[in-house]
Enzyme design. Structure first.
Site, PDB file in Angstrom:
ATOM      1  N   SER A  61       2.469   8.578   2.904  1.00  0.00           N
ATOM      2  CA  SER A  61       2.941   7.310   2.322  1.00  0.00           C
ATOM      3  C   SER A  61       4.440   7.267   2.061  1.00  0.00           C
ATOM      4  O   SER A  61       4.975   6.194   1.786  1.00  0.00           O
ATOM      5  CB  SER A  61       2.198   7.025   1.012  1.00  0.00           C
ATOM      6  OG  SER A  61       0.888   6.626   1.303  1.00  0.00           O
TER       7      SER A  61
ATOM      8  N   LYS B 290       6.253   4.734   4.011  1.00  0.00           N
ATOM      9  CA  LYS B 290       6.091   3.282   3.799  1.00  0.00           C
ATOM     10  C   LYS B 290       7.392   2.542   3.453  1.00  0.00           C
ATOM     11  O   LYS B 290       7.669   1.483   4.023  1.00  0.00           O
ATOM     12  CB  LYS B 290       5.040   3.027   2.716  1.00  0.00           C
ATOM     13  CG  LYS B 290       3.614   3.398   3.150  1.00  0.00           C
ATOM     14  CD  LYS B 290       2.674   3.351   1.943  1.00  0.00           C
ATOM     15  CE  LYS B 290       1.249   3.738   2.292  1.00  0.00           C
ATOM     16  NZ  LYS B 290       0.406   3.836   1.065  1.00  0.00           N
TER      17      LYS B 290
ATOM     18  N   TYR C 256      -0.089   2.822  12.152  1.00  0.00           N
ATOM     19  CA  TYR C 256       0.099   3.230  10.754  1.00  0.00           C
ATOM     20  C   TYR C 256      -0.264   4.707  10.578  1.00  0.00           C
ATOM     21  O   TYR C 256       0.461   5.468   9.925  1.00  0.00           O
ATOM     22  CB  TYR C 256      -0.740   2.320   9.843  1.00  0.00           C
ATOM     23  CG  TYR C 256      -0.892   2.849   8.433  1.00  0.00           C
ATOM     24  CD1 TYR C 256       0.158   2.766   7.524  1.00  0.00           C
ATOM     25  CD2 TYR C 256      -2.082   3.461   8.030  1.00  0.00           C
ATOM     26  CE1 TYR C 256       0.028   3.271   6.231  1.00  0.00           C
ATOM     27  CE2 TYR C 256      -2.222   3.969   6.742  1.00  0.00           C
ATOM     28  CZ  TYR C 256      -1.170   3.876   5.857  1.00  0.00           C
ATOM     29  OH  TYR C 256      -1.303   4.387   4.589  1.00  0.00           O
TER      30      TYR C 256
ATOM     31  N   TYR D 106       2.284   3.637  -7.277  1.00  0.00           N
ATOM     32  CA  TYR D 106       0.961   3.018  -7.412  1.00  0.00           C
ATOM     33  C   TYR D 106       0.646   2.679  -8.872  1.00  0.00           C
ATOM     34  O   TYR D 106       1.472   2.085  -9.553  1.00  0.00           O
ATOM     35  CB  TYR D 106      -0.126   3.929  -6.820  1.00  0.00           C
ATOM     36  CG  TYR D 106       0.205   4.446  -5.450  1.00  0.00           C
ATOM     37  CD1 TYR D 106       0.459   3.559  -4.404  1.00  0.00           C
ATOM     38  CD2 TYR D 106       0.283   5.801  -5.189  1.00  0.00           C
ATOM     39  CE1 TYR D 106       0.761   4.031  -3.141  1.00  0.00           C
ATOM     40  CE2 TYR D 106       0.578   6.281  -3.932  1.00  0.00           C
ATOM     41  CZ  TYR D 106       0.825   5.387  -2.922  1.00  0.00           C
ATOM     42  OH  TYR D 106       1.139   5.850  -1.678  1.00  0.00           O
TER      43      TYR D 106
ATOM     44  N   VAL E 287       0.310  11.593   0.052  1.00  0.00           N
ATOM     45  CA  VAL E 287      -0.815  12.503  -0.210  1.00  0.00           C
ATOM     46  C   VAL E 287      -0.684  13.888   0.416  1.00  0.00           C
ATOM     47  O   VAL E 287      -1.502  14.758   0.156  1.00  0.00           O
ATOM     48  CB  VAL E 287      -2.174  11.901   0.231  1.00  0.00           C
ATOM     49  CG1 VAL E 287      -2.607  10.803  -0.707  1.00  0.00           C
ATOM     50  CG2 VAL E 287      -2.140  11.453   1.662  1.00  0.00           C
TER      51      VAL E 287
END
Ligand code: GLN
Length: 459
Positions: free
Chosen positions: A67, A70, A192, A244, A262
């Protein structure tokens, strides 16, 4: 050997030593390949705005960005399409939910933000895909520019996530079913997964974060990877959504835009200061590296890096507020002395931004309007931002319109602009010349022809 900057390396080394033995956290295993990571790997890296690199521990160990990719793909989408267009498809609200939550607006299906999986999949789908330049080629090229070197894909991690990634596929189908998307999120899911499997090191991630902190310019290569505006937009979304469902607490306690992944990567950016990254695979329940969170949190506290604590306020900008009568060059008494006392003198120093410019203008108001002239001494000013420049010019023009003779000591021409407009302040190399002109003596400096007194009025 770098004995002086050894202090920075040592600070990272201390943080590393302090948290290396923390045994909490679990490896992500929903992507089977990630469960093979070494839980003891722990690296810290920092890249300064001048491109100096510092590290401790396993800062060269490769892992997949997950992530942490992103924000950089979001930056690419913003660069190609602009904030308004991207915002039609991906919002920028903290979801308060886990990274893989169904964070979609009820009626439109628009994902909450580009940092959660739903929003990241749509963001990836927004990247143009043309026969000449496939979507993933653009993404890998962009990530590489952020890192300052050619990155590649860990094919095993990609295959592993593609094999088990049904939740993300389900999210993509759900988005397609609810929202009138311009692109196909289902087709984009594989891209992705590949973007998440791009291989980086903690040093790469620190350079990528530093590029965002440095107004989009990679401090290692000097390349403008994205515009300053886009870099600021990405940092804003990282600050509110990057962690998050722990984004609020992170901003409160650590105060830096950040993004976790992660595989155990974590980045944070201090705007105009540095990019920092941690790598340590064991994760807490929000999917954030346990040691990474501790180390970067402590770094921010120790070095006073919380964004909301702005040390710029402490610096003094205005170094002198007086009249020419108080300068050593003034005559001791008489008519000449009185004339000197009618000329205000304000001196400033350092780099001038909006806050500093407001202080300078306030000082001019304090010292100037009752007299016949005003001198602004910028000899010790090191730089002026665009906003501050416009404010100072405007303030001086207003004083001139009020009937004052205004002059600037500005040897570096910081306030100068090509061509002159009526009422523009006169620019001189030294304070003495500027004072002389305000007293109606000496040369004209640069600007329109000298025009003593207020401008003639009427036809
Ligand atoms: N590839 C991972 C996923 O989509 C990335 C998640 C993360 O790093 N938080 O599940």
């Amino acid at each position: 050997m770098s004995p002086a900057t050894g202090a920075v390396t040592e600070a990272l080394g201390e943080l590393h030593a302090r948290y290396a033995d923390v045994g909490d956290g679990e490896l992500a295993d929903y992507i089977p390949q990630l469960a093979l990571a070494d839980p003891d790997d722990f690296g810290l890296a920092l890249v300064s705005m001048d491109g100096h690199r510092y590290s401790a521990g396993d800062a060269d160990v490769p892992f997949t960005a997950q992530s942490v990719s992103k924000p950089f793909v979001y930056a690419l989408a913003l660069s190609l399409l602009g904030l308004d267009e991207v915002s039609r498809w991906v919002n920028a609200e903290p979801s308060g939910e886990a990274f893989n939550g169904i964070s979609l607006e009820r009626t439109t299906g628009r994902p909450a933000n580009a940092m959660v999986n739903a929003g990241a999949i749509v963001t990836t789908a927004l990247i143009p895909h043309t026969p000449g330049t496939p979507r993933f080629t653009r993404i890998l090229d962009c990530l590489s520019r952020f890192a300052g070197r050619s990155l590649d894909v860990d094919e095993q991690v990609y295959a592993s996530e593609s094999f088990t990634g049904d939740r993300n596929r389900a999210l993509a189908y759900l988005i397609r079913s609810t929202g009138p998307l311009p692109v196909d999120p289902v087709a984009a899911v594989e891209t992705y997964f590949r973007q998440c499997a791009v291989r980086v090191t903690a040093l790469d991630l620190a350079a990528m974060a530093a590029t965002l902190a440095h107004g989009g310019v990679n401090p290692l290569t000097g390349e403008q990877v994205v515009s300053e505006a886009v870099a600021a937009q990405v940092l804003a979304v990282m600050a509110t959504c990057g962690m998050y469902d722990s984004s609020g607490a992170w901003l409160l306690r650590v105060g830096l835009p950040a993004k976790s992944g992660v595989s155990g990567g974590l980045i944070a950016a201090g705007p105009a200061r540095f990019g920092v990254a941690a790598y340590s695979p064991p994760l807490d329940t929000t999917g954030t590296s346990v040691r990474g969170r501790l180390a970067i949190g402590e770094l921010s506290r120790r070095l006073g890096l919380h964004l909301m604590r702005n040390p710029a306020l402490a610096a003094s900008t205005v170094t002198l507020v007086t009249t020419a009568g108080d300068l050593p060059t003034a005559p001791a008494a008489g008519h000449e002395r009185a004339a000197h006392e009618d000329v205000a003198v304000v001196a400033a120093q350092g780099a001038l931004d909006f806050t500093a410019a407001e202080r300078v203008l306030h000082a001019l108001d304090e010292a100037g309007p009752e007299g016949t002239g005003a001198v602004l001494d910028l000899v010790r000013v090191t730089g002026i931002g665009g906003v501050a420049r416009a404010m100072l010019r405007d303030g001086l023009v207003r004083l001139t319109a009020d009937g004052l003779r205004t002059a600037v000591a500005d040897p570096d021409g910081l306030l100068r602009r090509p061509g002159h407009e009526d009422g523009d302040p006169r620019i001189f190399a030294t304070r003495e010349e500027a004072v002389d002109w305000c007293l109606g003596r000496g040369g004209g400096g640069s600007g329109p022809p000298a025009r003593p007194g207020p401008p003639p009025s009427g036809p």
